[in-house]
Design a protein around this motif. Structure first.
Motif, PDB file in Angstrom:
ATOM      1  N   PHE A   1      70.192 -17.442  13.728  1.00 23.74           N
ATOM      2  CA  PHE A   1      71.143 -18.552  13.589  1.00 23.74           C
ATOM      3  C   PHE A   1      70.525 -19.926  13.819  1.00 23.74           C
ATOM      4  O   PHE A   1      71.157 -20.933  13.493  1.00 23.74           O
ATOM      5  N   CYS A   2      69.316 -19.981  14.372  1.00 23.13           N
ATOM      6  CA  CYS A   2      68.692 -21.272  14.651  1.00 23.13           C
ATOM      7  C   CYS A   2      67.403 -21.489  13.849  1.00 23.13           C
ATOM      8  O   CYS A   2      67.147 -22.587  13.360  1.00 23.13           O
ATOM      9  N   ILE A   3      66.574 -20.458  13.769  1.00 27.34           N
ATOM     10  CA  ILE A   3      65.289 -20.615  13.085  1.00 27.34           C
ATOM     11  C   ILE A   3      65.460 -20.510  11.574  1.00 27.34           C
ATOM     12  O   ILE A   3      64.959 -21.356  10.818  1.00 27.34           O
ATOM     13  N   PHE A   4      66.176 -19.478  11.120  1.00 29.98           N
ATOM     14  CA  PHE A   4      66.408 -19.331   9.682  1.00 29.98           C
ATOM     15  C   PHE A   4      67.562 -20.240   9.243  1.00 29.98           C
ATOM     16  O   PHE A   4      68.614 -20.252   9.880  1.00 29.98           O
ATOM     17  N   PRO A   5      67.390 -20.976   8.167  1.00 33.50           N
ATOM     18  CA  PRO A   5      68.517 -21.773   7.643  1.00 33.50           C
ATOM     19  C   PRO A   5      69.599 -20.847   7.097  1.00 33.50           C
ATOM     20  O   PRO A   5      69.326 -19.705   6.728  1.00 33.50           O
TER      21      PRO A   5
ATOM     22  N   PRO B   1      70.340 -13.752   4.262  1.00 34.77           N
ATOM     23  CA  PRO B   1      70.001 -12.419   3.720  1.00 34.77           C
ATOM     24  C   PRO B   1      68.556 -12.013   3.983  1.00 34.77           C
ATOM     25  O   PRO B   1      68.270 -10.845   4.252  1.00 34.77           O
ATOM     26  N   LEU B   2      67.633 -12.984   3.920  1.00 29.50           N
ATOM     27  CA  LEU B   2      66.233 -12.683   4.215  1.00 29.50           C
ATOM     28  C   LEU B   2      66.061 -12.271   5.669  1.00 29.50           C
ATOM     29  O   LEU B   2      65.339 -11.306   5.978  1.00 29.50           O
ATOM     30  N   ALA B   3      66.731 -13.001   6.571  1.00 25.95           N
ATOM     31  CA  ALA B   3      66.641 -12.671   7.991  1.00 25.95           C
ATOM     32  C   ALA B   3      67.188 -11.271   8.261  1.00 25.95           C
ATOM     33  O   ALA B   3      66.588 -10.490   9.025  1.00 25.95           O
TER      34      ALA B   3
END
Length: 543
Positions: free
Chosen positions: A36-40, A45-47
């Motif tokens: 929720f913070c590092i991945f935009p 879906p990638l995360a």
């Protein structure tokens, strides 16, 4: 914390960081903050894909550690303790393999399940994972696996071991149902779980001894549906491992003539190139994923093999283990909290462990030889047991945290994640081993393992997990069901056991494809009902 997806995506990170309920207990990685913070938001879906792949790899780590390191060291410990002198009634009725199976091997085979349950019970917010996994694995193993065995090879079940195991398992399920009904478990009840398993071990040993004695005296010849009690003795081996399997992969050709450097390099090679050429492509692909895990485990976990002449003594590698194993334990305990602690604010604990371990490793190397293991070599079995247990605990902690994160992302309850992903992941190894054993002509042994192995998981998993959560000031653990799904899960497990308890004797213990099809259809129906309940298609307004 499950409300995070209801907010605007620009507020996700602030919500996660400011909400105390979003803090993950233990573990080395903060999966919630990562997703929720590092991945935009657009890369969510990638995360999720990366987390799913990491989840699968964690199951591989659990399986490899338990199979290749934890179980062999437990076997070596039981051999060194010389249990035969304690449990054999006389020389004609040695019960060593039996007691070894229902204690040490059961612990080794059920280590991933038990450690996952203990980690999940340590936090009230993830207790639903443990309940879902314990019950979900029970339903899966007693229906899909047991039914698959009957489909693969129809057979005649061992009557008395089957009835004994099903009765004990039904008692354990009933106790857990009552604990959930009252919403708490006390110290006495947690100890009662462990006591019931001790009583189960005693019943297995006593029944087998009585039956063997009757057979030797000619009083109880095996009937057509009363197979030899060898099934009991062989039962724990169904999902166990041969401690020599892994050793063969790095056995030196001429150990007495090799240098220490050659022994070290061959001992650290997780690949057997002759075996590699004979195996199919999918085995090679899976082996490629396992090699990094096996290499790290070889560096940090010693393995003692009583079946080998040299007890798997690898002098340079074992001396290295004197340093790496304690360092691993201190850095994985409480996710490295103790290892990073500064002694008087100046010297870290891991530095002290490194210093002491280095000195002991040098002394061990100087005072031993490559050809013959030292008299204290059995100590390495205990060191390997402790190190592999710390690896399993660390992997189980990450596993529970990532499952909780996926539950928050998809707004799923911990219970449904436990009865699906966690239960399937922990049971997949037993599933393949039991079905393979049935295809090889040992369906009775595999069928006995379905009911005998999960008794250990539920009694020790719930009992030990809740016992470790208690403290001197809090001797009660709350286990309040968070949804209707928990009751459906408990009822489904109880109903499947009652079905087998009634139908198997009704068929004179002769199990065929019809029995297997019924069990698998039952599991599919249960899974549909569970998912419909999770998504509130099935709903009771009064609850």
């Amino acid at each position: 914390c499950r409300e995070v997806r209801k907010h605007n995506s620009s507020e996700w990170c602030r919500f996660i960081q400011s909400n105390p309920d979003c803090r993950l207990e233990g573990g080395f990685l903060d999966y919630l903050e990562g997703v929720f913070c590092i991945f935009p938001p657009r890369l969510l879906p990638l995360a999720v894909t990366l987390y799913a792949l990491w989840l699968l790899y964690l199951f591989i780590i659990l399986g490899v550690t338990a199979e290749k390191f934890f179980c062999p060291n437990l076997s070596a410990i039981s051999t060194n303790l010389k249990l035969s002198h304690n449990v054999a009634a006389n020389r004609s009725f040695s019960l060593t393999p039996l007691l070894h199976g229902v204690t040490f091997l059961a612990f080794g085979n059920g280590a991933p399940d038990v450690f996952s349950a203990v980690v999940a019970f340590s936090n009230p917010r993830t207790a639903g994972l443990a309940i879902g996994a314990v019950f979900g694995a029970g339903v899966f193993v007693t229906t899909v696996v047991a039914g698959g065995i009957a489909l693969v090879k129809p057979f005649t079940a061992a009557s008395r071991p089957f009835l004994r195991d099903v009765i004990f398992y039904m008692v354990a399920v009933f106790l857990t149902f009552m604990v959930l009904y009252f919403g708490k478990i006390t110290l006495g009840e947690a100890l009662g779980y462990l006591g019931l398993y001790v009583f189960y071990v005693f019943a297995v040993v006593l029944c087998t001894w009585i039956h063997r004695r009757q057979r030797q005296e000619g009083l109880a010849p095996p009937g057509p549906w009363e197979p030899e009690m060898l099934t009991d003795t062989e039962e724990p081996e169904s999902s166990g491992t041969n401690s020599g399997d892994y050793g063969e992969e790095y056995r030196p050709l001429l150990p007495s003539q090799e240098t220490s450097l050659r022994i070290l390099t061959s001992a650290l090679s997780p690949l057997d190139y002759h075996k590699w050429r004979r195996k199919p492509w999918y085995w090679r692909l899976f082996k490629v994923f396992k090699v990094p895990v096996e290499l790290v485990l070889l560096l940090t976990v010693p393995v003692v093999d009583p079946d080998k002449d040299d007890l798997n003594w690898k002098r340079p590698l074992n001396c290295l283990h004197v340093l790496t194993s304690p360092l691993l334990c201190i850095l994985t305990l409480k996710s490295g909290t103790y290892g990073l602690y500064q002694i008087q604010g100046a010297f870290p604990v891991w530095g002290l462990v490194t210093l002491v371990g280095s000195v002991l490793a040098i002394i061990t190397f100087i005072t031993t030889s490559n050809e013959e293991p030292p008299k204290y070599h059995c100590v390495f079995a205990f060191l390997g047991f402790l190190a592999s247990a710390m690896w399993i605990n660390a992997a189980a902690t990450e596993l529970v945290n990532i499952l909780r994160t996926l539950g928050i992302i998809f707004q799923l309850s911990n219970t449904v994640l436990g009865l699906t992903l966690l239960a399937w992941g922990n049971s997949i190894g037993d599933t393949f081993s039991d079905l393979t054993m049935a295809r090889q002509g040992y369906p009775r042994m595999a069928f006995s393992a379905c009911f005998g192995g999960i008794i250990f998981n539920i009694l020790v998993g719930v009992g030990l997990g809740c016992l470790l959560q208690m403290s001197s000031s809090q001797l009660v653990v709350k286990l309040e069901p968070d949804s209707l799904l928990v009751w459906i899960l408990a009822g489904a497990l109880g109903l499947s056991l009652v079905f087998s308890f009634v139908s198997v004797p009704a068929q004179c213990f002769q199990l065929g494809k019809a029995y297997g099809v019924c069990l698998i259809l039952y599991y599919l129906a249960f899974l549909c009902v569970a998912l419909l309940t999770e998504f509130r298609v099935i709903h009771l307004p009064t609850l």
